[in-house]
Write an enzyme that holds these catalytic residues in place. Sequence first.
Site, PDB file in Angstrom:
ATOM      1  N   ASP A  78     -52.243  20.096  12.325  1.00 43.09           N
ATOM      2  CA  ASP A  78     -52.765  21.699  13.332  1.00 43.09           C
ATOM      3  C   ASP A  78     -51.354  21.502  13.732  1.00 43.09           C
ATOM      4  O   ASP A  78     -50.817  21.271  14.458  1.00 43.09           O
ATOM      5  CB  ASP A  78     -53.890  20.797  14.491  1.00 43.09           C
ATOM      6  CG  ASP A  78     -54.657  22.167  15.593  1.00 43.09           C
ATOM      7  OD1 ASP A  78     -54.110  23.279  14.785  1.00 43.09           O
ATOM      8  OD2 ASP A  78     -53.644  21.444  16.738  1.00 43.09           O
ATOM      9  N   GLU A 111     -51.531  23.701   9.168  1.00 46.65           N
ATOM     10  CA  GLU A 111     -51.413  24.555   9.748  1.00 46.65           C
ATOM     11  C   GLU A 111     -50.650  25.500  10.244  1.00 46.65           C
ATOM     12  O   GLU A 111     -49.843  25.262  11.373  1.00 46.65           O
ATOM     13  CB  GLU A 111     -52.586  24.907  10.855  1.00 46.65           C
ATOM     14  CG  GLU A 111     -52.831  26.207  11.612  1.00 46.65           C
ATOM     15  CD  GLU A 111     -52.795  26.167  12.542  1.00 46.65           C
ATOM     16  OE1 GLU A 111     -52.460  27.544  13.109  1.00 46.65           O
ATOM     17  OE2 GLU A 111     -52.221  25.173  13.292  1.00 46.65           O
TER      18      GLU A 111
END
Length: 631
Positions: A314, A367
């Site tokens: 993330d 990401e």
Amino acid sequence: MSKVIVHSLFSDFDIDLFKSGKHFKLYEKLGSHPMELDGVQGTYFAVWAPTANSVSVVGDFNNWRDLEHPLNVRWDGSGIWEGFIPGIGSGTLYKYNIHSNNFGIVTEKADPFAKYCEHPPKTASVVWDGDYTWKDEKWMDVRGDKNSLDKPYSVYEVHLGSWKRKENNDFLTYSELAEDLVKYVKEMGFTHVEFMPIMEFPFDPSWGYQLTGYFAPTSRFGNPEEFKFLVDKLHQAGVGVILDWVPSHFPEDAHGLGFFDGSHLYEHPDRRRGYHPDWKSLIFNYGRNEVRAFLISNALFWLDQYHVDGLRVDAVASMLYLDYSREEGEWEPNIYGNNENLEAISFIRELNETVYGNFPDVQTIAEESTSFAMVSKPVNIGGLGFGMKWMMGWMHDTLEYFKKEPIYRKHHQNDLTFSMTYAFTENFMLPFSHDEVVYGKQSLLYKMPGDEWQKFANLRLLYSYMFTHPGTNLIFQGGEFAQSSEWNYNQSLDWHLTQYEFHAGIQELIKDLNKIYKSYPALYEKQFSQEGFQWIDYGDAANSVLTYIRKGHKQEDDLIVAANFTPVPREKYRIGVPKSGTLKQVFNSDAKKYGGSGSRKSSVKTEKKSWHGFDDSIEITIPPLGIVIFQ
């Protein structure tokens, strides 16, 4: 209660590795470990707290009284405190009371390496000695092939707390999810599930992205063995498991990693590099050896102990740039005078090298929302070393295009075609994730213009375009049956919608798209290669039509795709094709079973009529707001 016995699981070699940031199985040493010592059952504790003056274990076994069970500091300068406490076993609640050398500060902290935690909002760690026998040998033997970059990779993103709930709004347990979720994912044809963070977190509205228990699956849904059971069942069903992983930041909760031993132990001490203004959280100190070892050990822990098949990392962009979300004067350039966080970049490269070195049959997925170069290229040629990267630009441009009324789309064809100018610079995954259906952004369905029929037709077109665009795919829960409301983390998806024709039609469409993706090598064998894609015509903006070829290793596997982005059927529409013969229609997004207006001609013969630079061509009908695929 017996007092602490001097004992260590660390060898001198372990300590040398730890100090140099190269010990990547710290979960075998630090934390709490039930064991037998000289015929006595108890638990060994070890915690890193180099600024501490004393460290005691407190818990339900000593009525949380400080200084009753002090740990012993190692003599080697490692900052590790350790000891064996007899009589303590699995299920015991505990924390560390840390008296700091820093102005006498006292902190009470959960164990950073705890394998199980109390159910939030309670915050204690739990001694845990679970035992699990895996039954996923078949999957583990073949997962290297299933996770390969030239194989189908279709991901269903799931938030376990809101995928489905009981009638009283209680969570489903890991064991219940192992029945309901596994059956559903298998039926829908996804190759992988991606769980939004399941590591322990204190605050439900954070969706799991503010972690306090990096080594513990959240107790909201059951114990660690029950989570293993869920992973195992998915594997037995032939479905891979990806975990969202958050090495970018962590919350300031009093029991968490922040200011752990009265010093900035895990976070960077300079607030310009150690505090995240967007999320009001702390940023890891990627230049500190022991912190790097903590994070890389954590990544390997889930791959090793939980048989996980991939990590979606993330907020990578926030790690890469020193000025991420900061104004002028709020950040300091690196030694070269630019904005790259060299320590974080070095950490990411080491992370990926270590993951793939130990588990070559998994994937790491970034990401990452910027144009940072070579995110999914190997470290040895200067890349960051991820296996894939989310294609955020494609997602943004595509949704912006689809929001427009079809009459205006002819002026914005470049929003769709632009992605092909950079589609092969990275190994891209195309995401329609949770981030696109929250905070007033509306559901995917209600981003679409037009009346009810057109909204659903647009959504069918959107998904069909996604599955025929180069790259792998990800769809967030609820999107597969056209959830009409925004996602709410605090309640179940609106499963009742699947009783209605249009919603059930979208569900059938996704099933068939997954089936087609897995059945036709042209859609996956070269999904990251320029050789796997060829435009037939990207210039017919007046009709808002795109035509292209997807290619596999064999020419006979080629697929012809024609997409019409308006509600006007394109009849007798001629396109060039690379060879003569009969083309069979293998998919039509406008089929009645999907809620469309009905199927068209199932096959068409080529004519010796040059078109689009090809010697042969065909004449077809492209349905309104639809895609057709021919082989």
